[in-house]
Design a protein around this motif. Structure first.
Motif, mmCIF file in Angstrom:
data_model
loop_
_atom_site.group_PDB
_atom_site.id
_atom_site.type_symbol
_atom_site.label_atom_id
_atom_site.label_comp_id
_atom_site.label_asym_id
_atom_site.label_seq_id
_atom_site.Cartn_x
_atom_site.Cartn_y
_atom_site.Cartn_z
ATOM 1 N N LEU A 177 31.030 39.894 43.343
ATOM 2 C CA LEU A 177 31.661 39.028 42.349
ATOM 3 C C LEU A 177 31.674 39.685 40.980
ATOM 4 O O LEU A 177 30.655 40.187 40.501
ATOM 5 C CB LEU A 177 30.922 37.693 42.261
ATOM 6 C CG LEU A 177 31.082 36.725 43.429
ATOM 7 C CD1 LEU A 177 30.136 35.536 43.253
ATOM 8 C CD2 LEU A 177 32.523 36.247 43.550
ATOM 9 N N ARG A 178 32.831 39.658 40.342
ATOM 10 C CA ARG A 178 32.927 40.136 38.973
ATOM 11 C C ARG A 178 32.493 39.032 38.014
ATOM 12 O O ARG A 178 32.491 37.854 38.391
ATOM 13 C CB ARG A 178 34.365 40.581 38.668
ATOM 14 C CG ARG A 178 34.858 41.731 39.541
ATOM 15 C CD ARG A 178 36.201 42.267 39.040
ATOM 16 N NE ARG A 178 37.236 41.247 39.053
ATOM 17 C CZ ARG A 178 38.013 40.992 40.092
ATOM 18 N NH1 ARG A 178 37.861 41.656 41.232
ATOM 19 N NH2 ARG A 178 38.953 40.050 40.021
ATOM 20 N N PRO A 179 32.139 39.378 36.769
ATOM 21 C CA PRO A 179 31.646 38.363 35.819
ATOM 22 C C PRO A 179 32.591 37.185 35.619
ATOM 23 O O PRO A 179 32.142 36.055 35.411
ATOM 24 C CB PRO A 179 31.470 39.165 34.521
ATOM 25 C CG PRO A 179 31.232 40.563 34.979
ATOM 26 C CD PRO A 179 32.074 40.733 36.205
ATOM 27 N N GLU A 180 33.902 37.427 35.676
ATOM 28 C CA GLU A 180 34.863 36.348 35.417
ATOM 29 C C GLU A 180 35.170 35.529 36.661
ATOM 30 O O GLU A 180 35.915 34.536 36.584
ATOM 31 C CB GLU A 180 36.168 36.933 34.859
ATOM 32 C CG GLU A 180 37.004 37.729 35.838
ATOM 33 C CD GLU A 180 36.601 39.188 35.969
ATOM 34 O OE1 GLU A 180 37.378 39.966 36.542
ATOM 35 O OE2 GLU A 180 35.507 39.540 35.478
ATOM 36 N N GLU A 181 34.608 35.890 37.798
ATOM 37 C CA GLU A 181 34.897 35.186 39.038
ATOM 38 C C GLU A 181 33.854 34.114 39.342
ATOM 39 O O GLU A 181 32.696 34.217 38.930
ATOM 40 C CB GLU A 181 34.944 36.173 40.215
ATOM 41 C CG GLU A 181 36.124 37.121 40.185
ATOM 42 C CD GLU A 181 36.124 38.046 41.389
ATOM 43 O OE1 GLU A 181 37.212 38.372 41.894
ATOM 44 O OE2 GLU A 181 35.030 38.457 41.835
ATOM 45 N N GLU A 182 34.266 33.085 40.063
ATOM 46 C CA GLU A 182 33.343 32.097 40.593
ATOM 47 C C GLU A 182 33.706 31.834 42.045
ATOM 48 O O GLU A 182 34.831 32.126 42.484
ATOM 49 C CB GLU A 182 33.355 30.809 39.783
ATOM 50 C CG GLU A 182 34.663 30.050 39.775
ATOM 51 C CD GLU A 182 34.554 28.769 38.953
ATOM 52 O OE1 GLU A 182 33.668 27.942 39.239
ATOM 53 O OE2 GLU A 182 35.360 28.604 38.020
#
Length: 261
Positions: free
Chosen positions: A85-90
């Protein structure tokens, strides 16, 4: 303008206006409180993103793998997924994703019903600023269709019951009429529509606009909130309820016939 930059603007918005109408002290407490991302708020936020900005939704929301995280194998599967997961993903569970997409599909149908034939730029959560009664105000409407001949504001509401009777109750309880007046003032639009979408199958939606009496009440509350904000700002005081003893009566709807004796 980013959400963070918007939050830092020293201006009154619709949510703050609802608080200051309770009391200036309640408004200050609301400003300082951390806004908890409850399951209901999270669901509404995801529906808004999927219906209004589907490309952003596809880029930033991912489905969790189906696994039992109580087991060693399931825990390993989830941790491997979380590491990607990238920081901007949920991430969301598959059943939640299915429901969000179903509600968003209904919301999109409502949006196209209202503004499908209206020419103009579609502005999603665009920041608007202005003044009212000498008070700086701000807002980020869900969607504004800004055309040369017509300007329309649309607001998506997820609800358990989108029927006229039930949604009219929501309009009153949550002061949506204040929101309509607020966004019309900020954008200069003459038309404001609610798209009420149910959160359970068949994910029915309904389209509503307010009558002039409701909008006028919203404008009056807006003026009251802005005048209170201006006065409190000028004097540097944010009082709560009156400390004087007050005499109160039963609500107008209460009478002897409605009370069991």
């Amino acid at each position: 303008m980013s959400r963070t930059e918007y939050n830092e603007l020293k201006s009154l918005n619709y949510s703050g206006a609802k608080q200051i109408l309770v009391s200036p002290s309640h408004y200050q407490a609301w400003l300082k409180a951390e806004q908890e991302d409850t399951p209901a708020l999270r669901f509404g936020r995801l529906v808004h993103l999927a219906s209004l900005e589907p490309q952003v939704f596809d880029r930033t929301v991912r489905v969790m793998p189906e696994c039992d995280r109580r087991t060693k194998e399931g825990k390993a599967i989830y941790e491997a997924f979380a590491a990607t997961l990238r920081p901007e993903e949920e991430c969301v569970k598959k059943d939640e994703m299915d429901k969000v997409l179903a509600v968003a599909e209904s919301a999109q149908a409502g949006i196209e019903k209202v503004c499908g034939g209206v020419e103009g730029a579609r502005l999603v959560e665009h920041t608007y600023t202005g003044t009212h009664e000498g008070t700086p105000i701000k807002g980020r409407p869900d969607l504004v269709v800004a055309g040369s001949e017509r300007s329309i504001v649309l607001d998506v509401k997820t609800t358990q019951d989108a029927s006229p009777k039930a949604f009219a109750r929501d309009v009153y309880n949550y002061k949506y009429f204040l929101q309509a007046a607020w966004y019309c003032k900020l954008t200069g639009a003459k038309e404001f529509y609610f798209i009420a979408v149910e959160k359970e199958p068949p994910y029915a939606f309904a389209l509503y606009r307010l009558d002039e009496d409701a909008l006028e009440l919203g404008r009056k509350l807006m003026t009251s909130a802005c005048l209170t904000y201006r006065e409190c700002t000028n004097f540097g005081a944010w009082p709560s309820y009156s400390s004087d003893v007050q005499t109160i009566a039963l609500p107008k709807w209460a009478n002897s016939d409605s009370i069991d004796i």
